[in-house]
Design an enzyme around this catalytic site. Structure first.
Site, short mmCIF file in Angstrom:
data_model
loop_
_atom_site.label_atom_id
_atom_site.label_comp_id
_atom_site.label_asym_id
_atom_site.label_seq_id
_atom_site.Cartn_x
_atom_site.Cartn_y
_atom_site.Cartn_z
N SER A 138 0.85 -1.20 0.00
CA SER A 138 0.00 0.00 0.00
C SER A 138 0.88 1.24 0.00
CB SER A 138 -0.90 0.02 1.24
OG SER A 138 -1.56 1.28 1.36
N HIS A 139 0.31 2.37 -0.45
CA HIS A 139 1.02 3.64 -0.34
C HIS A 139 1.19 4.04 1.14
CE1 HIS A 139 0.49 3.93 -4.59
NE2 HIS A 139 0.97 5.15 -4.65
N SER A 140 0.35 3.50 1.99
CA SER A 140 0.39 3.88 3.41
C SER A 140 0.96 2.73 4.24
CB SER A 140 -1.03 4.20 3.89
OG SER A 140 -1.12 4.06 5.28
#
Lengths: 133, 204
Positions: free
Chosen positions: A15-17
């Site tokens: 994920s980007h996070s």
């Protein structure tokens, strides 16, 4: 974080996070226990929102299984960086890694459930991808 | 192909300088249709390359170019890392495979095609390809460096009229129209900086 039965397909969450990636990995772990190799990569090299090909490569290696690894991604850059990481893994292992076209949370959970029963990589990927419209 | 340490170092510095000077501008473009970090991502990549400048400049040119590409992949993050990284890694591999026997526009064409495959994009999708292909075309026509740079800038501006088909901007659909693509813009800035560097240091 590679625990689990190495005979089962591994699962990687990208994920980007970092929080999202770690949270989904926790959720998968709680639902299927220790029987699948599992790892996550979230954020860029500084831990900010983004993705990191080197980090994804390390996650694939951490969740490595000779049965293969299914990778779940959120947005565009996550997919492109995952493809890059798979190439960096090199043949023949790169042929045993698949990026799933499936929703991140539901896909990872259902894939892990399938993998925990000893299903093949193709079966794990197909089951997850059935969730896509 | 001869390694030219001064050339490699000069190009790295020229690229780093133009990205540093335009970091905020690129972030602002990305805020409009993306996640707002293209400028800072590109700056991080350029700084990582710059930090390796001395080591890179001692490598044969194809190896240096390929290593710069890998450094961008590992440091830029976002989609721009793999895209710019693929471009440079493929240029490096093509230069090595051909040992300087083939013209650069052909090498560049093969590398751009690899970028298109990596991003599963085509010309007209509002990406950096909309600058790379025109630049390659200008080079293939033996345009002057000034004309290549102008073509890059013009091509980046033309992406404003396009509807994004790939990347985060594609989620906006028609709302992406009217904004210059950040990747196309960074590509034009880099092309212009490289053309200026060659113009000033090698020949016009």
């Amino acid at each position: 974080m590679t625990t689990g039965n190495a005979a089962n397909v591994g699962i990687v969450i990208v994920s980007h996070s970092p929080l999202v990636a770690r949270g989904i990995a926790d959720m998968v772990r709680q639902m299927v226990g220790d029987c699948v190799p599992l790892a996550w990569s979230g954020g860029n090299v500084r831990g900010e929102l983004g993705t990191d090909a080197g980090g994804i490569l390390r996650a694939i290696e951490a969740a490595w299984s000779d049965a293969g690894v299914a990778v779940f991604v959120d947005l565009g850059g996550a997919e492109t960086n995952s493809e890059m990481a798979i190439e960096m893994l090199g043949a023949p292992r790169s042929a045993l890694v698949a990026i799933c076209n499936a929703p991140l949370v539901e896909g990872a959970v259902i894939a892990a459930a399938e993998a925990s029963g000893g299903a093949s990589l193709a079966k794990v990927v197909a089951t997850a991808e059935e969730l896509s419209p | 192909m001869q390694a030219e340490p001064v050339l490699v170092l000069g190009l790295i510095e020229a690229c780093r300088a133009v990205i540093t000077a335009n970091t905020d501008h690129l972030c602002a473009l990305d805020c409009a249709i993306g996640d707002g970090d293209h400028g800072s991502n590109m700056r991080r990549g350029c700084e990582a390359v710059s930090a390796q400048g001395a080591a890179l400049s001692n490598l044969p040119l194809p190896d240096a170019v390929e290593k710069i590409g890998m450094t961008l992949v590992m440091n830029v993050g976002g989609a721009a890392g793999p895209l710019y990284g693929t471009l440079l890694m493929e240029i490096g591999r093509e230069l090595r495979a051909r040992d300087g026997t083939e013209e650069f526009p052909i090498v560049l064409k093969k590398a751009i095609d690899a970028v298109a495959r990596r991003g599963r994009s085509h010309a007209g999708d509002k990406t950096l390809l909309d600058v790379l292909y025109p630049v390659q075309d200008a080079l293939a026509q033996s345009s002057t460096l000034i004309d290549v740079a102008r073509r890059a800038e013009l091509s980046a501006n033309l992406t404003a009229a396009m509807k994004a088909m790939r990347g985060r901007a594609s989620y906006l659909g028609d709302r992406s129209i009217g904004h210059v693509d950040p990747g196309a813009s960074s590509c034009a800035l880099l092309t212009t900086a490289i053309c200026h560097y060659f113009g000033e240091n090698h020949r016009g």
